[in-house]
Motif scaffolding. Structure first.
Motif: not given
Lengths: 480, 402
Positions: A39-46, A104-112, A294-297
């Motif tokens: 899930t973490i990888r997915q957040l970064f990937h997205n 709010a869109a979700g995909s790419g939310a980590l970047r935002e 951030m991945e470490t955190m």
């Protein structure tokens, strides 16, 4: 749901609330079935790719000096001038709303989410209602939000919006303006107390000539640059701005300062010194790789410690974007979202000062807490809003916020939200919804209150909606 | 559940929790009506947002430079309401001149701070936090007054009230916040939902953030309840008619709150619209007229209630405006401006200091001679009886107001 699944769901909900703007129940369901790492990888990937926010094309942009010239040339009368300046300010509002849509869109939310953090770190307000400059500034932040801090720092420092905001256009040989040099050290890199007044003065000389064109291009103007030797952090040479930035990055204190701020924002306001030292060390050694840090955190066991879960008070924009994402809300008229930001004290592109939003408990006082608790009813039930944000004194921004502030007409993707609870027993419904929305399980007395709020609705759909409004009104919903 | 039951039950269920019982205990002891300031005095702050042009408010009507620099927007000497041989009030401020004649108004000229910032938001920040212009504070000076006055005592947000829907930075302390309410009934109604009263029973303290939210909620609900009950009991009876505009309504509310005996020491009110880059004369006259009218009614009301010596009203703006008018019959952002002090039992008819020196400008702007924090320090120490040094972070030379 068994205990293992419940714990896993709580972890994932927490991860999404910190590394994004919350999750939809469907996202939670999916994530529960896979390892957390995935899930973490997915957040970064997205969030790997990025597309710019565009509300104004460079050739359309008319800065205030350009407009004034048009007035002098007789091509524009006073009335039209006022109209144009207003339109520029409206473009900044559009940029704000477009950005909230992306959050709010979700995909790419980590970047935002990272970009929202960096916007507070590299706080900047529009000078002269220049929408193009703000657009460039925020896109530079968004582009580098998960990249190297060195690129981010250099990029933002060369943004016309920032150079203008911190008066570097007025920083010239023989007429220094130290504002920019000071803030780069105090707020962007080292933090107060880690440089001398002498360093500021000399660095300001190195930054002379860092300017911008009306079209929004960074330029180095040799004419106004002080070519003499400067002594900064004990080293002497004919330094230019890039040398100062390099020296600041070479200083481990920069890694410490930035890491500490990230920790306080993403993990806990109360700093764990030893942990931050370790993270800062890693950040420095990685060449300021933000993704790596951030991945470490997000991957660390301690990130999920009970004392961190629910410790963060959502900022108004986090609250708004989170609510929108979780329920798939769209506003028929987007303006009320500015109203919410203003009323709760966080208007994007208008941080209170160069130090950004102080965050934490400062978000909550008697009136803001009541408004936050009523917000779900406003947004989900179009309840009448009776409060009004304060005016900020500036004739140019006041006109914007008034119109349509309290017209909370929204469309909610209830079918998707309700669908996620389709297989949940009626008796377990309240806790299931709370589990998707809150950092803590409901206490018995809270559950009783929530259920009594929902009344006797037999219709399951009505019941879910009513429970959701009440659960989102709980003080705990302000926490992530 | 009625209020009494609610309180009784809360007091019982809250036993063992640190924050709420103190508050409720205080309620039960009726300690809430006792004044917070040892002096028993009340300060009312009126903020003019947008940067009011001080030169056209307190007009140097004998000064040639003033008329030379402002060919179309200067106030003609024969229209000015003279205070002395040098300065007079804007003609729209007749009610204020009446207060001056009654010995209730003190004018302080040339108020500002070192290295002035001409941005609205930043300068307002500086005035509200009482910081240096190179310094960023996250708490406001009234909030820190609340911190200081309530240190070690019960927590009572209503001790400093902003009559508005939202709370200004000025009102936020390091540990305590004042409260905001536009009117007691409205806030009371907002806190009456079953969900909110139901939740204000709760006081979990296992998690700091949770405890903080519930503590804030409980204080809000109790304060809203207390303020509403108090104001319901006692209505202002003076029969004063307030002007029908925002500031009039808000000062009317302040007067009702004062007269109901809440035990609130500082009230905060703001009025906006002073950012007069274009067509200043009409706009400013309208706003100054509203201001003077509302303040006139407020002071008359207090006089009728025998309270005009207990209440001081202070008015400020985040900056004044440029001496030279611009090309649009307006003025641009400037620096020093004037501050008014009204009532509070001060000696009569005073202009505290010299008028602005228009031949000695700094980059075309007025040079300040009084740091606004000297005024704060004086009000805190001499008027409210508070520890000005602790609140402002250092010592400022007091003004001789008395």
């Amino acid at each position: 749901m068994d205990t293992y699944e419940k714990n896993r769901q709580a972890q994932v909900r927490y991860l999404y609330s910190r590394a994004a703007f919350g999750a939809t129940p469907a996202e939670l369901t999916q994530a529960v079935e896979q390892p957390l790492r995935k899930t973490i990888r997915q957040l970064f990937h997205n969030s790997a790719s990025v597309s710019d926010l565009i509300v104004v094309e460079p050739e359309q942009n008319q800065t205030r000096p350009v407009l004034r010239q048009l007035v002098r040339d007789g091509q524009l009368d006073k009335e039209m001038l006022r109209e144009r300046i207003k339109q520029n300010a409206q473009k900044i509002r559009d940029l704000n709303l477009l950005w909230v849509d992306r959050m709010a869109a979700g995909s790419g939310a980590l970047r935002e989410k990272m970009a929202l953090f960096w916007h507070g770190h590299f706080a900047c307000r529009p000078s002269g209602q220049n929408a193009l400059f703000m657009q460039q500034y925020i896109n530079t932040i968004r582009r580098h939000a998960l990249g190297k801090f060195s690129d981010l720092l250099m990029g933002v420092s060369k943004e016309p919006a920032m150079l203008q905001f911190l008066n570097n256009q007025q920083n010239r040989k023989n007429a220094p303006n130290e504002n920019f040099a000071r803030e780069v050290m105090e707020l962007f890199t080292l933090g107060r107390g880690n440089y001398s007044e002498h360093d500021v003065k000399e660095a300001a000389r190195a930054f002379t000539g860092w300017q911008y064109t009306p079209a929004g291009q960074f330029v180095f103007r040799e004419r106004v640059h002080d070519e003499g030797d400067k002594t900064i952090f004990g080293k002497t040479g004919p330094f230019v701005g890039e040398d100062v930035i390099a020296a600041l990055l070479a200083n481990r204190q920069t890694a410490r300062f930035v890491t500490s701020k990230l920790y306080r924002y993403f993990v806990n306001e109360t700093e764990d010194k030893k942990r931050v030292d370790e993270l800062a060390d890693q950040f420095y050694k990685s060449g300021y790789d933000i993704t790596d840090l951030m991945e470490t955190m997000f991957g660390a066991d301690w990130f999920y410690d009970a004392r961190n879960v629910g410790a963060h008070i959502k900022s108004p924009v986090e609250l708004l974007a989170g609510m929108r994402h979780t329920l798939g809300i769209t506003f028929d008229q987007p303006q009320p979202q500015i109203f919410v930001q203003r009323t709760l004290g966080q208007t994007l592109f208008y941080p209170p000062n160069v130090a950004g939003w102080p965050g934490g408990r400062s978000w909550i006082d008697s009136s803001s807490l009541l408004f936050r608790m009523q917000l779900p009813a406003y947004v989900l039930k179009a309840a009448e809003v009776t409060i009004r944000p304060k005016e900020d004194g500036d004739v140019n921004t006041e006109t914007l916020a008034r119109k349509g502030g309290n017209n909370f007409r929204t469309t909610v993707d209830w079918p998707a939200f309700e669908g996620a609870f389709a297989t949940v027993d009626d008796q377990k419904l309240t806790d299931a919804i709370a589990g998707a929305l809150l950092p803590f399980a409901l206490r018995p007395d809270q559950r009783t209150l929530i259920v009594s709020q929902a009344g006797t609705a037999n219709d399951r759909s009505q019941r879910i909606r009513s429970l959701t409004v009440s659960i989102m009104a709980l003080p705990e919903y302000q926490l992530s | 559940m009625n209020r009494r039951n609610f309180l009784a039950q809360s007091a019982l269920t809250a036993a063992g929790s640190l924050m709420i019982p103190n508050f409720l205990k205080a309620y039960e002891l009726s300690a809430m009506g006792t004044p917070l300031a040892p002096s028993g005095k009340i300060l009312v702050i009126v903020q003019l947002s947008g940067g009011n042009d001080g030169l056209n408010t307190v007009v140097p009507y004998r000064n040639d430079i003033y008329y030379r620099e402002r060919p179309t927007i200067a106030i003609p000497a024969d229209k000015v309401l003279p205070l002395n041989d040098e300065i007079g009030l804007h003609p729209a401020m007749e009610p204020l001149r009446a207060l001056y004649d009654d010995g209730l108004l003190t004018v302080i000229n040339n108020v500002g701070y070192p290295n002035p910032d001409r941005s609205h938001f930043r300068s307002m920040d500086i005035w509200q936090t009482a910081s240096d212009s190179s310094q960023y504070k996250t708490s406001g000076w009234v909030g820190r007054y609340l911190d200081s006055a309530c240190a070690g005592k019960v927590q009572q947000p209503f001790r400093t009230i902003e009559v508005d829907d939202t709370l200004s930075l000025a009102m936020k302390g390091e540990t305590l916040n004042g409260m905001s309410l536009l009117d007691p009934k409205k806030l009371y109604n907002q806190t009456r939902s079953k969900l909110i009263t139901g939740l204000s029973h709760e006081h979990p303290d296992e998690h700091q953030s949770v405890a903080y939210l519930y503590k804030t909620l409980a204080e809000t609900v109790s304060s809203a309840d207390y303020v509403f009950e108090k104001t319901k009991q006692k209505h202002a009876v003076s029969g004063t008619t307030y002007p029908n505009h925002e500031l009039g309504h808000r000062l009317h509310t302040v007067s009702q709150l004062i007269q109901s005996g809440l035990g609130t020491s500082v009230y905060y009110v703001s009025i906006s619209g002073f950012d007069t880059h274009i067509n200043q004369p009409g706009q400013q006259a309208r706003l100054l007229g509203q201001y003077a009218e509302a303040v006139g009614a407020f002071m008359a009301d207090l006089k009728g209630a025998g309270r005009q010596n207990d209440v001081m009203l202070m008015t400020f703006s985040e900056f004044g405006r440029r001496v030279k008018q611009n090309a649009s019959n307006g003025t641009d952002h400037g620096t020093a401006s004037n501050v008014f002090l009204i009532g509070g039992g001060l000696p009569s008819r005073r202009v505290l200091n010299e008028a602005p020196n228009l031949s000695k400008l700094t980059d075309g702007d007025l040079t300040y001679t009084v740091d606004f924090r000297q005024i704060y320090a004086t009000l805190l120490h001499d008027y409210l009886g508070a520890d000005d040094v602790a609140i402002l972070g250092r010592s400022f030379e007091p003004l001789k107001l008395v």
